[in-house]
Design a protein around this motif. Structure first.
Motif, mmCIF file in Angstrom:
data_model
loop_
_atom_site.group_PDB
_atom_site.id
_atom_site.type_symbol
_atom_site.label_atom_id
_atom_site.label_comp_id
_atom_site.label_asym_id
_atom_site.label_seq_id
_atom_site.Cartn_x
_atom_site.Cartn_y
_atom_site.Cartn_z
ATOM 1 N N GLN A 33 52.568 35.010 -24.827
ATOM 2 C CA GLN A 33 53.372 35.407 -23.679
ATOM 3 C C GLN A 33 54.863 35.322 -23.992
ATOM 4 O O GLN A 33 55.642 36.181 -23.590
ATOM 5 C CB GLN A 33 53.056 34.513 -22.475
ATOM 6 N N LYS A 103 56.812 26.633 -20.595
ATOM 7 C CA LYS A 103 56.887 27.965 -19.979
ATOM 8 C C LYS A 103 58.286 28.205 -19.407
ATOM 9 O O LYS A 103 58.461 28.556 -18.239
ATOM 10 C CB LYS A 103 55.820 28.125 -18.899
ATOM 11 N N GLN A 180 59.795 35.645 -14.247
ATOM 12 C CA GLN A 180 58.930 35.151 -13.166
ATOM 13 C C GLN A 180 57.643 35.955 -13.001
ATOM 14 O O GLN A 180 56.696 35.476 -12.389
ATOM 15 C CB GLN A 180 59.706 35.136 -11.851
ATOM 16 N N THR A 181 57.609 37.169 -13.555
ATOM 17 C CA THR A 181 56.406 37.997 -13.411
ATOM 18 C C THR A 181 55.180 37.365 -14.056
ATOM 19 O O THR A 181 54.045 37.674 -13.677
ATOM 20 C CB THR A 181 56.618 39.403 -14.019
ATOM 21 N N ILE A 182 55.390 36.483 -15.050
ATOM 22 C CA ILE A 182 54.242 35.818 -15.683
ATOM 23 C C ILE A 182 54.232 34.311 -15.384
ATOM 24 O O ILE A 182 53.595 33.533 -16.088
ATOM 25 C CB ILE A 182 54.211 36.058 -17.208
ATOM 26 N N GLY A 183 54.977 33.918 -14.359
ATOM 27 C CA GLY A 183 54.944 32.521 -13.932
ATOM 28 C C GLY A 183 55.801 31.579 -14.748
ATOM 29 O O GLY A 183 55.597 30.365 -14.718
ATOM 30 N N TRP A 184 56.779 32.120 -15.484
ATOM 31 C CA TRP A 184 57.679 31.272 -16.263
ATOM 32 C C TRP A 184 58.963 31.031 -15.479
ATOM 33 O O TRP A 184 59.172 31.603 -14.406
ATOM 34 C CB TRP A 184 58.007 31.935 -17.603
ATOM 35 N N LYS A 185 59.830 30.171 -16.025
ATOM 36 C CA LYS A 185 61.108 29.875 -15.387
ATOM 37 C C LYS A 185 62.255 30.193 -16.341
ATOM 38 O O LYS A 185 62.108 30.127 -17.549
ATOM 39 C CB LYS A 185 61.183 28.401 -14.968
#
Length: 203
Positions: A33, A103, A180-185
């Motif tokens: 990712q 992440k 943010q689309t893959i839940g990261w910051k």
């Protein structure tokens, strides 16, 4: 009793192996990712935030000399340049790291605003050929390129760079949206794009 202990031990061992496999798979997924994410951000590449209109009068003149410089021939034209300059940020130049374990994408450096493209429309007035120095198709191409350079030189004094720098927040928010689309910051605590932008990000 031994059979019961063996069963319990077998179940625990199976759970342990299953947990370890899931951990490895999760780590590989996170690493994959991170690579895809950084590549996706850089593929956005050029992000236009400001555009400016220019109207300039450009005097073009070219002199050729013949016969041991005893005879000269001059061609000239008055050129009106209508142009639009697009200023923004080349996101392929940002410096960032991705940490698969946390992440988190850390934004370390953000590029300065630059001229991304210039569109020009030229109108020729008072166009005069010399006796042996006439306008050719390649002259008009060269003149078109000179007009673009002329406009590019005018951009710094137009204030477009200063306006674009204030709009850097939009570019950072664009990156944050991708992350943010893959839940990261996105971590921009080390970012240097002007105190005003950093202050707006923190608020």
């Amino acid at each position: 009793m031994d059979i019961i202990f063996s069963i319990i031990f077998g179940v625990i061992a199976a759970l342990g192996v299953n947990t370890y496999i899931k951990h490895i798979q999760s780590k590989k997924l996170a690493q994959s990712q991170s690579v895809i994410l950084l590549d996706k951000i850089k593929k956005v590449c050029k992000f236009i935030t400001v555009e400016g209109d220019f109207a300039e009068i450009y005097h073009y003149e070219d002199v050729k000399e013949r016969f041991l410089k005893l005879v000269s021939s001059r061609k000239k034209a008055l050129v009106v340049i209508d142009a639009k300059a697009y200023v923004g940020f080349d996101l392929s130049k940002i410096d960032m790291d991705a940490n698969p374990e946390t992440k988190k994408v850390t934004l370390k450096h953000f590029p300065k605003p630059e001229v991304l493209s210039i569109e020009t429309n030229l109108k020729y007035y008072d166009k005069k050929d010399g006796i042996f120095n006439k306008f050719q198709a390649n002259d008009l191409t060269a003149l078109h390129n000179e007009a673009k350079l002329h406009i590019r030189d005018k951009v710094p004094e137009s204030g477009l760079f200063q306006i674009a720098k204030k709009e850097a927040l939009e570019s950072v928010l664009l990156i944050e949206g991708i992350v943010q689309t893959i839940g990261w910051k996105l971590d921009y605590s080390a970012l240097e794009v002007g105190s005003e932008v950093v202050k707006e990000l923190k608020n």
